[in-house]
Scaffold this active site. Structure first.
Site, mmCIF file in Angstrom:
data_model
loop_
_atom_site.group_PDB
_atom_site.id
_atom_site.type_symbol
_atom_site.label_atom_id
_atom_site.label_comp_id
_atom_site.label_asym_id
_atom_site.label_seq_id
_atom_site.Cartn_x
_atom_site.Cartn_y
_atom_site.Cartn_z
ATOM 1 N N LYS A 120 20.017 -10.352 -37.444
ATOM 2 C CA LYS A 120 19.848 -9.182 -38.314
ATOM 3 C C LYS A 120 21.097 -8.312 -38.394
ATOM 4 C CE LYS A 120 14.912 -8.963 -38.029
ATOM 5 N NZ LYS A 120 13.757 -8.155 -37.696
ATOM 6 N N GLY A 170 7.745 -8.825 -36.210
ATOM 7 C CA GLY A 170 7.413 -7.445 -35.864
ATOM 8 C C GLY A 170 7.539 -7.143 -34.380
ATOM 9 N N GLU A 205 18.953 1.794 -35.953
ATOM 10 C CA GLU A 205 19.022 2.368 -37.295
ATOM 11 C C GLU A 205 18.067 3.540 -37.420
ATOM 12 O OE1 GLU A 205 18.412 -1.222 -39.648
ATOM 13 O OE2 GLU A 205 16.260 -0.937 -39.664
ATOM 14 N N HIS A 240 2.146 -5.261 -38.874
ATOM 15 C CA HIS A 240 3.260 -5.927 -39.559
ATOM 16 C C HIS A 240 2.849 -7.220 -40.257
ATOM 17 C CE1 HIS A 240 5.795 -2.959 -37.790
ATOM 18 N NE2 HIS A 240 5.629 -3.401 -36.566
ATOM 19 N N ARG A 296 13.438 -18.696 -46.729
ATOM 20 C CA ARG A 296 12.389 -19.712 -46.917
ATOM 21 C C ARG A 296 11.443 -19.242 -48.019
ATOM 22 N NH1 ARG A 296 8.286 -16.613 -45.047
ATOM 23 N NH2 ARG A 296 8.822 -15.178 -43.368
ATOM 24 N N VAL A 299 4.667 -16.629 -48.106
ATOM 25 C CA VAL A 299 3.227 -16.718 -48.399
ATOM 26 C C VAL A 299 2.928 -16.123 -49.774
ATOM 27 C CG1 VAL A 299 0.947 -15.884 -47.684
ATOM 28 C CG2 VAL A 299 2.606 -16.593 -45.940
HETATM 29 P P1 ADP Z 1 10.489 -8.632 -38.408
HETATM 30 O O1 ADP Z 1 11.528 -9.672 -38.686
HETATM 31 O O2 ADP Z 1 10.090 -8.607 -36.969
HETATM 32 O O3 ADP Z 1 9.352 -8.658 -39.372
HETATM 33 P P2 ADP Z 1 11.655 -6.338 -39.844
HETATM 34 O O4 ADP Z 1 13.049 -5.883 -39.707
HETATM 35 O O5 ADP Z 1 11.277 -7.019 -41.117
HETATM 36 O O6 ADP Z 1 11.263 -7.227 -38.571
HETATM 37 O O7 ADP Z 1 10.698 -5.110 -39.630
HETATM 38 C C1 ADP Z 1 9.304 -5.291 -39.536
HETATM 39 C C2 ADP Z 1 8.596 -4.001 -39.849
HETATM 40 O O8 ADP Z 1 8.994 -2.965 -38.932
HETATM 41 C C3 ADP Z 1 8.895 -3.429 -41.213
HETATM 42 O O9 ADP Z 1 8.089 -4.014 -42.223
HETATM 43 C C4 ADP Z 1 8.563 -1.981 -40.983
HETATM 44 O O10 ADP Z 1 7.158 -1.817 -40.965
HETATM 45 C C5 ADP Z 1 9.057 -1.718 -39.589
HETATM 46 N N1 ADP Z 1 10.453 -1.254 -39.605
HETATM 47 C C6 ADP Z 1 11.570 -2.002 -39.421
HETATM 48 N N2 ADP Z 1 12.684 -1.241 -39.521
HETATM 49 C C7 ADP Z 1 12.268 0.025 -39.749
HETATM 50 C C8 ADP Z 1 12.933 1.284 -39.960
HETATM 51 N N3 ADP Z 1 14.261 1.382 -39.930
HETATM 52 N N4 ADP Z 1 12.163 2.367 -40.181
HETATM 53 C C9 ADP Z 1 10.816 2.286 -40.205
HETATM 54 N N5 ADP Z 1 10.131 1.150 -40.012
HETATM 55 C C10 ADP Z 1 10.831 0.020 -39.804
#
Ligand code: ADP
Length: 457
Positions: A120, A170, A205, A240, A296, A299
């Site tokens: 990431k 998540g 972040e 999530h 990829r 769903v």
């Molecule tokens: P994963 O790959 O584990 O799904 P993500 O980076 O897509 O991780 O983040 C999953 C979820 O976590 C997001 O859909 C959101 O709900 C929450 N999230 C991630 N980053 C942030 C952020 N900077 N602020 C608020 N919520 C976040």
């Protein structure tokens, strides 16, 4: 690869997505073969493939996640291409390398691109370089010195979120509200990151308080053309996990989405991305913030298919075979609205999985209704895998027609033998907040808590 004889696609997945891939191969006139686990032996969709072979025991790490077994099975069935679907090995760069080393083609990006976007921090750096807006915070791994960490958090402004660079599903995330929590939180998140993902790197972040989840679907060929195929809103989530998705995302300025979409497409060319992919964003107060890329098929791809009229799985296969996209961005039109409900075999109140045999089922139909499912009467829902057993997709000329059709479809649909979340979907589709459109990612969990409170009152 065989240039003249009919090519063979090996499906390294199961369930509804395996069936979806079989259908795309049939439409393209390709031979299609499947690997299955002992738990899926005799699954009805396997009969639609040209051939199939057992990968190993039910446990996913012994079958669908076993790289050596999948490669060997694909070789035995004379495969040219391997479609990994979603989940399982679909974002595993070591698998992508193994496919290539075995002289086959993965339907997905090259291993090095997958690896880069799977990290990431690297993905964020690539997106910043391509002009895609990201969540405020450095595109670097968090340093170890506590004073440096505190300074970074101070610069971003609390609350902040610590996330595992190698994270997914998540997991490996922690919100920090004030400085005194920072040192412990960094240490714990690093430990978790190491334990879950084998990589202790974390990054920081800004934590956004009430964002929506909005994503952009892209498709890119190996001739330097990348297109964005519209947007989806997937804010209806529990832990999530997405439950309802729709396209397009309601109430967002179309010109802004077009600008973000064009940047996503351009960044695919920059990073040498080939295949279907999704750029996931958080959207808050009129701004988009990139969070990650899924390398990829997802769903929720059918909602995009319904509004664009495209077959994204067929396009994935075309570009993996080296074909040029014949569409151009200007040809692409989205029309109407589509909503997808994920039907899981689980208790609609407790969310406990409900595996077993489906004794009877009646699927919905009628104008604008599509049901993607591998279920039929007598089929088994194994306990070993994800509980999603069907997707009900409703299309309408506008959002209210799509929702009305979805409500009617969910009213009509019956699945017996296992418990499903159909009753929950019926409630959610009738719920005022969701019906109004544009809810945040916390909406569903808040609604569930409120309902629980009322039931206990
Ligand atoms: P994963 O790959 O584990 O799904 P993500 O980076 O897509 O991780 O983040 C999953 C979820 O976590 C997001 O859909 C959101 O709900 C929450 N999230 C991630 N980053 C942030 C952020 N900077 N602020 C608020 N919520 C976040």
């Amino acid at each position: 690869m065989k240039a003249t004889s009919r090519q063979t696609v090996f499906v390294a997945n199961r369930g509804e997505i395996a069936l979806r891939i079989i259908r795309a191969c049939r439409r393209l006139g390709l031979r299609v073969v499947c690997g299955y686990s002992e738990a899926d032996r005799g699954a009805p969709y396997l009969a639609l493939a040209d051939d199939s072979i057992c990968l190993g025991p039910a446990a996913a790490n012994k079958s669908y996640l076993n790289i050596a077994a999948v490669i060997q099975a694909a070789r035995l069935l004379d495969a040219d291409l391997i479609h990994p679907g979603y989940g399982f090995l679909s974002e595993n760069a070591a698998f992508a390398e193994a496919v290539q080393a075995a002289g086959m083609t993965l339907i997905g990006p090259k291993a090095e691109v997958m690896r880069r976007m799977g990290d990431k921090v690297e993905a964020k750096a690539a997106m910043i370089a391509a002009g895609v807006p990201c969540v405020p915070g450095p595109d670097r791994v968090l340093p170890h010195d506590p004073e440096d960490i505190a300074r970074i958090a101070e610069d971003i402004g609390y609350p902040v979120i610590l996330k595992a660079a190698g994270g997914g599903g998540g997991r490996g995330m922690r919100i920090v509200h004030e400085e005194c929590e920072l040192a412990d939180a960094s240490m714990l998140t690093r430990q978790e990151a190491q334990r879950f993902f084998g990589n202790p790197d974390v990054y920081m972040e800004k934590f956004l308080g009430r964002p929506r989840h909005v994503e952009i679907q892209i498709i890119a060929d190996s001739h330097g053309q990348a297109l964005w195929l519209g947007d989806r809103d997937c804010s209806m989530q529990r832990r999530h996990q997405k439950l309802i998705e729709e396209a397009p995302a309601p109430g967002i300025d179309r010109a802004l989405i077009a600008e973000i979409g064009a940047r996503c497409a351009r960044s695919c060319v920059d990073i040498g991305y080939v295949g279907a992919g999704t750029f996931e964003f958080l959207y808050e107060d009129g701004q988009f913030y990139f969070i990650e890329m899924n390398t990829r098929i997802q769903v929720e791809h059918p909602v995009t298919e319904m509004v664009t009229g495209l077959d994204i799985v067929a396009l994935q296969i075309d570009v993996a075979r080296g074909e040029k996209l014949t569409l151009s961005q200007d040809d692409l039109r989205t029309e109407g609205h589509a909503v997808e409900c994920r039907i899981n075999a689980e208790d609609p109140e407790s969310f406990a999985p409900s595996p077993g045999r489906v004794n009877a089922l009646h699927l919905a139909g009628g104008p604008g209704i599509r049901v993607d499912t591998h279920m039929e009467a007598g089929a088994e829902v194994p306990a070993s895998y994800d509980s999603m057993i069907a997707k009900v997709i409703a299309y309408g000329a506008d959002r209210s027609e799509a929702l009305a059709r979805a409500r009617a479809a969910l009213e009509e649909m019956r699945i017996e033998g296992v418990k499903t979340n159909i009753p929950l979907h019926r409630e959610l589709l009738a719920e005022d907040g969701f019906a109004a459109g544009g809810v945040s990612i916390h909406h569903l969990e808040h609604w569930l808590k409120t309902r629980e409170g009322q039931e206990n009152a």
